[in-house]
Design a protein around this motif. Structure first.
Motif, PDB file in Angstrom:
ATOM      1  N   LYS A 133       0.810  -1.219   0.000  1.00  0.00           N
ATOM      2  CA  LYS A 133       0.000   0.000   0.000  1.00  0.00           C
ATOM      3  C   LYS A 133       0.844   1.270   0.000  1.00  0.00           C
ATOM      4  O   LYS A 133       0.447   2.284  -0.571  1.00  0.00           O
ATOM      5  CB  LYS A 133      -0.937   0.015   1.209  1.00  0.00           C
ATOM      6  N   LYS A 140      -4.025   3.878  -7.929  1.00  0.00           N
ATOM      7  CA  LYS A 140      -5.405   3.506  -8.251  1.00  0.00           C
ATOM      8  C   LYS A 140      -6.169   4.714  -8.796  1.00  0.00           C
ATOM      9  O   LYS A 140      -6.050   5.818  -8.267  1.00  0.00           O
ATOM     10  CB  LYS A 140      -6.120   3.031  -6.989  1.00  0.00           C
ATOM     11  N   TRP A 150      -8.184  10.000  -9.460  1.00  0.00           N
ATOM     12  CA  TRP A 150      -7.099   9.240  -8.840  1.00  0.00           C
ATOM     13  C   TRP A 150      -7.350   9.142  -7.337  1.00  0.00           C
ATOM     14  O   TRP A 150      -7.794  10.111  -6.723  1.00  0.00           O
ATOM     15  CB  TRP A 150      -5.754   9.924  -9.091  1.00  0.00           C
ATOM     16  N   VAL A 151      -7.036   8.000  -6.757  1.00  0.00           N
ATOM     17  CA  VAL A 151      -7.189   7.829  -5.311  1.00  0.00           C
ATOM     18  C   VAL A 151      -6.121   8.678  -4.623  1.00  0.00           C
ATOM     19  O   VAL A 151      -4.945   8.619  -4.969  1.00  0.00           O
ATOM     20  CB  VAL A 151      -7.061   6.337  -4.922  1.00  0.00           C
ATOM     21  N   LYS A 152      -6.560   9.513  -3.663  1.00  0.00           N
ATOM     22  CA  LYS A 152      -5.646  10.465  -3.016  1.00  0.00           C
ATOM     23  C   LYS A 152      -4.799   9.801  -1.930  1.00  0.00           C
ATOM     24  O   LYS A 152      -3.648  10.144  -1.728  1.00  0.00           O
ATOM     25  CB  LYS A 152      -6.450  11.611  -2.391  1.00  0.00           C
ATOM     26  N   LYS A 153      -5.438   8.904  -1.172  1.00  0.00           N
ATOM     27  CA  LYS A 153      -4.672   8.224  -0.127  1.00  0.00           C
ATOM     28  C   LYS A 153      -5.280   6.864   0.154  1.00  0.00           C
ATOM     29  O   LYS A 153      -6.443   6.616  -0.175  1.00  0.00           O
ATOM     30  CB  LYS A 153      -4.594   9.062   1.150  1.00  0.00           C
ATOM     31  N   ASN A 154      -4.478   6.012   0.791  1.00  0.00           N
ATOM     32  CA  ASN A 154      -4.950   4.666   1.117  1.00  0.00           C
ATOM     33  C   ASN A 154      -6.036   4.702   2.178  1.00  0.00           C
ATOM     34  O   ASN A 154      -6.076   5.601   3.018  1.00  0.00           O
ATOM     35  CB  ASN A 154      -3.780   3.822   1.629  1.00  0.00           C
TER      36      ASN A 154
END
Lengths: 161, 83
Positions: A133, A140, A150-154
């Motif tokens: 991760k 992602k 876009w995914v900013k953070k996990n």
């Protein structure tokens, strides 16, 4: 059903490492079964990560896209798995990670670890998952019916350590 | 040509940075022998902040102060979100 073959099986001291970046979907149970036939030990831990049906803003998800940095992604995974294999004898590790378009409920990642004790297999399973991760070049992008982002953070671990 | 000194570098952008700047890869000519990753970033980008950017040279993570050599591959990428 078409299936792929594990390209790498690295031997580090008494440990075995197998990993692969996959462009196509896979059946995690079949992969685990095949792997465990040759790698079972007294403690065997197993994790499947799947695509959530919603995005980071709560919208219905159409598909997830994962991109990697070809060459660097594989190098960082291999180096890390070799490092933990050197720390711990008699460890077998399987890591499969998808790239490309993945649909809700499809598997993204499979991690399997076998060791002599449950504490060891569970510990490395968790450690490898967090590594993928935060320390591996993978990104992602979420596609909804309205667009993509876009995914900013996990996502959080889900509980306090 | 063998023995001829190259002054080219490959610049790679990934994920949202590639999307925001509109390209994935470029070959650039470097004039300055002391060129850093930061100076390449300033050369290619005039709009994105440099916060939380991961940089690499030849696929090894480094920092903005690192010096670039001819034929290096320099990459700019956002924080990782895999797993």
């Amino acid at each position: 059903m078409m299936r792929w073959h594990l390209c790498q099986c690295l031997l580090v001291d008494n440990s075995k490492i197998q990993f692969r970046i996959l462009k196509e979907t896979f059946n995690p149970y079949k992969e685990f079964e095949l792997w465990e036939n040759f790698n079972k030990s007294s403690a065997n831990s197993f994790f499947i990560g799947r695509v959530r049906p919603f995005d980071q803003y709560g919208n219905d998800l159409r598909k997830l896209e994962i991109v990697h940095y070809k060459g660097m992604t594989e190098k960082y995974i291999e180096r890390y798995l070799m490092k933990i294999s050197r720390k711990q004898d008699n460890l077998s590790i399987l890591l499969l990670h998808r790239i490309g378009f993945i649909y809700p409920d499809e598997p993204i990642i499979l991690i399997a670890v076998s060791a002599n004790h449950r504490g060891i297999s569970n510990k490395y399973l968790q450690e490898i998952l967090e590594f993928t991760k935060y320390k591996v070049p993978l990104w992602k992008k979420e596609w909804t019916f309205k667009g993509s982002s876009w995914v900013k953070k996990n996502t959080d671990l889900g509980f306090e350590l | 040509m063998k023995g001829e000194k190259s002054n080219k570098i490959k610049v790679v952008l990934l994920s949202s940075i590639a999307q925001d700047l509109g390209w994935n890869e470029k070959i650039l000519t470097i004039e300055d022998s002391e060129m850093t990753v930061f100076s390449v970033w300033n050369l290619i980008n005039s709009k994105l902040p440099q916060d939380n950017i991961i940089v690499s040279i030849n696929q090894e993570i480094t920092d903005m102060k690192a010096i670039i050599n001819p034929d290096d591959e320099v990459a700019f990428m956002p924080m990782f979100t895999g797993g």
